[in-house]
Each structure stands twice: as structure tokens, then as C-alpha cells.
Design an enzyme around this catalytic site. Sequence first.
Site, short mmCIF file in Angstrom:
data_model
loop_
_atom_site.label_atom_id
_atom_site.label_comp_id
_atom_site.label_asym_id
_atom_site.label_seq_id
_atom_site.Cartn_x
_atom_site.Cartn_y
_atom_site.Cartn_z
N ASP A 23 1.00 -0.74 -0.10
CA ASP A 23 -0.22 0.12 0.30
C ASP A 23 1.03 1.02 0.04
O ASP A 23 1.62 1.02 0.60
CB ASP A 23 -0.95 0.32 0.86
N ASN A 25 1.62 2.95 -2.75
CA ASN A 25 2.04 3.68 -4.63
C ASN A 25 1.08 4.97 -5.15
O ASN A 25 2.78 6.16 -6.05
CB ASN A 25 1.93 2.78 -5.04
N GLY A 26 0.09 5.28 -4.79
CA GLY A 26 -0.65 6.06 -5.07
C GLY A 26 0.24 8.05 -4.83
O GLY A 26 0.79 8.19 -5.19
N ARG A 27 -0.15 7.76 -2.99
CA ARG A 27 0.97 8.54 -2.68
C ARG A 27 2.46 9.14 -2.29
O ARG A 27 2.66 10.16 -2.50
CB ARG A 27 0.24 8.09 -0.21
N TRP A 28 2.75 7.44 -2.66
CA TRP A 28 4.54 8.09 -2.59
C TRP A 28 4.44 8.94 -4.39
O TRP A 28 5.13 9.62 -4.51
CB TRP A 28 5.25 6.37 -3.51
N ARG A 36 0.08 8.20 -10.18
CA ARG A 36 0.07 6.95 -10.17
C ARG A 36 0.48 5.78 -11.37
O ARG A 36 0.97 5.38 -9.72
CB ARG A 36 -1.59 6.86 -10.06
N ASN A 71 -10.42 -3.86 -6.25
CA ASN A 71 -9.08 -2.10 -7.19
C ASN A 71 -9.75 -1.92 -9.13
O ASN A 71 -9.90 -1.25 -9.79
CB ASN A 71 -8.22 -3.06 -7.08
N TRP A 72 -11.12 -2.87 -9.68
CA TRP A 72 -11.55 -3.09 -10.71
C TRP A 72 -12.27 -1.83 -10.35
O TRP A 72 -12.71 -1.02 -11.40
CB TRP A 72 -12.65 -3.52 -11.37
N ARG A 74 -11.27 0.99 -9.21
CA ARG A 74 -10.65 2.51 -9.85
C ARG A 74 -10.69 3.35 -11.43
O ARG A 74 -11.51 2.27 -12.14
CB ARG A 74 -8.93 2.31 -9.53
C1 FPP Z 1 -1.95 -0.29 -3.72
O1 FPP Z 1 -1.15 1.33 -3.79
C2 FPP Z 1 -1.25 -0.44 -4.62
C3 FPP Z 1 -1.83 -1.24 -5.56
C4 FPP Z 1 -3.35 -1.50 -6.03
C5 FPP Z 1 -1.01 -2.52 -5.87
C6 FPP Z 1 0.17 -2.52 -7.03
C7 FPP Z 1 0.84 -4.08 -7.51
C8 FPP Z 1 1.93 -4.74 -7.30
C9 FPP Z 1 2.82 -2.92 -6.71
C10 FPP Z 1 3.19 -4.95 -7.85
C11 FPP Z 1 2.40 -5.80 -8.91
C12 FPP Z 1 2.68 -6.66 -9.38
C13 FPP Z 1 3.32 -7.24 -10.54
C14 FPP Z 1 3.80 -8.56 -11.14
C15 FPP Z 1 1.76 -8.44 -10.54
P1 FPP Z 1 -2.34 2.59 -3.88
O2 FPP Z 1 -2.22 2.71 -4.97
O3 FPP Z 1 -3.95 1.94 -3.19
O4 FPP Z 1 -1.75 3.79 -3.13
P2 FPP Z 1 -2.68 4.79 -2.31
O5 FPP Z 1 -2.94 4.10 -1.41
O6 FPP Z 1 -1.29 5.12 -1.88
O7 FPP Z 1 -3.00 5.33 -2.77
#
Ligand code: FPP
Length: 248
Positions: A23, A25-28, A36, A71-72, A74
Amino acid sequence: MHTIDEAAAAGRKIPRHIAIILDGNGRWAKKRGLPRALGHKAGCEALERTVEDCARLGVEFLTVYAFSTENWKRSQEEVSALMQLFAFYIPRLRKRAMANDIRVTAIGDESRFAPELARMLDELVRDTAENKGMTLVMALNYGARDELRRAAVRLAAQVQRGELLPEEITEETIAQALDTAGIPDPDLLIRTSGEQRLSNFLLWQSAYTEFLFPEVLWPDFTAETLTACIEAYQKRDRRFGGRKEAGS
Ligand code: FPP
């Protein structure tokens, strides 16, 4: 703080199965003024590093929540960026898994993925099936309630066919009907970014799991974060509902 090799050599208990909710990635990305999708790309790179760090530590199973049934929801742009990243990283992961003797399996319902992506995933699982090192379990289009629903359908069908009596349904038969059949329950679950929720991940399997919620955003997760989590886990007193044993 120890390095991966020091932690592996220290002879202290390494969790047999670690589960991670990736968790932040988006904030990073937001912190850096980036789209994003670039946060997810950095997240894939953090995953590649962490898989190899866990294997070096002697972890037997690593389960990662890469894409949930929710996640779909999004934006179409983000879902499609994630699908493109998966299509790029899955073949790379296959090469690295072969080089490191890592077996890869998947949990979740892959039927919703595009046929080309489902094929890549099947190839990854098939080609690494005989590897003898760590098992990497990729949760893709995974939701624990959906997994439990699918398990209930399987068991009901067995009952309907006369293969199973309702009173023969035990915790073990349920565990064997789940996607995680044959995989031990996680000892340690880590959710990065400071969020403290399970978000429909491994609801059945995490009954006695130790939880850690480091503040670090997933793309910043390093070998040092991993060893710090393992050291925190080693200080926990796991009783599985029983009493603390004398001297332990
Ligand atoms: C959440 O960050 C993360 C994800 C939705 C998963 C992303 C998947 C990977 C990093 C690895 C997958 C790799 C493979 C090869 C299948 P977020 O977007 O919820 O972050 P945020 O809460 O900061 O917005």
C-alpha cells in the site's frame, strides 16, 4: 538493525510465511508530483527486490496482495495502467523466479483478466512449478469474501453429488477448498503506508497472524524495513489462544 544476511545468519526464528499488503504507491507518486502509474511501477520494483530479499532470508512463502476484487473500481486509466504493468513485470518475474529457484502460484479469480494476461500468469505458474526455493503467492483479482464464496460453492457441489456429508465439513475441508489449499497460514502480515485494515485479504487464514503496520510507503520498502519487521515479529509472543508456556 541487521542486514538481510546477518538476519538470516542470526539463527532466530524467521517467519515461515509473510503476507504483504502493498500500500502507498499512489501517495508515493503524489509526493513527487508524478502520475499514479509511476507509483505502481516503483511498487513493482520494490516487489522484485522484496521477493529476492525474502528468499535470501529463508522465508518459505511470501504472499502479496497485488490486485484486489475491489481494485476494478479505480479509474479506467489506473486499471489499464496496472494491467500494462502486470503484463510487463510478469515475464520479468518469470526470469527472476527461474534464476532464484522461486515457485510462483496465484490466488484469486483470474477469469476476469484479459486472456493474454491470464496466459502469461499461467505460464509463470507452470514454468516455476518445480522450483524448490521460496513460494511466491500472487493475490490477483483476490478478495477473501469472494474466495470463501467460491469455496462454499465447491463444497455445496460436493454435497450435492453425494461425495460429502454436511457434517463432514470441518475447518480442514474448508481450508482445503480455499485458493490457499496447501499453503500454511501467514505468520506475519505487513501492511505498508500506515493504514491499519485487512481490506478483504486472507480473512480465514489470518486468524492467528501477527500484524505490523509500518509507516513506509510500499515503493520505499527496503531490505532494512523487512529486517526491522522481522525483528519486531521475533519480539511477539505467539500463543494461538493457548497459555504462555513456562520458559518460552
Ligand atoms: C496500492 O497502492 C497498490 C496496488 C493497487 C497494487 C499494485 C501492485 C504492485 C505494486 C505489484 C504487482 C506486481 C505484479 C508483477 C503483478 P495504492 O494505489 O492504494 O496507494 P495509495 O493508497 O497511496 O493511493
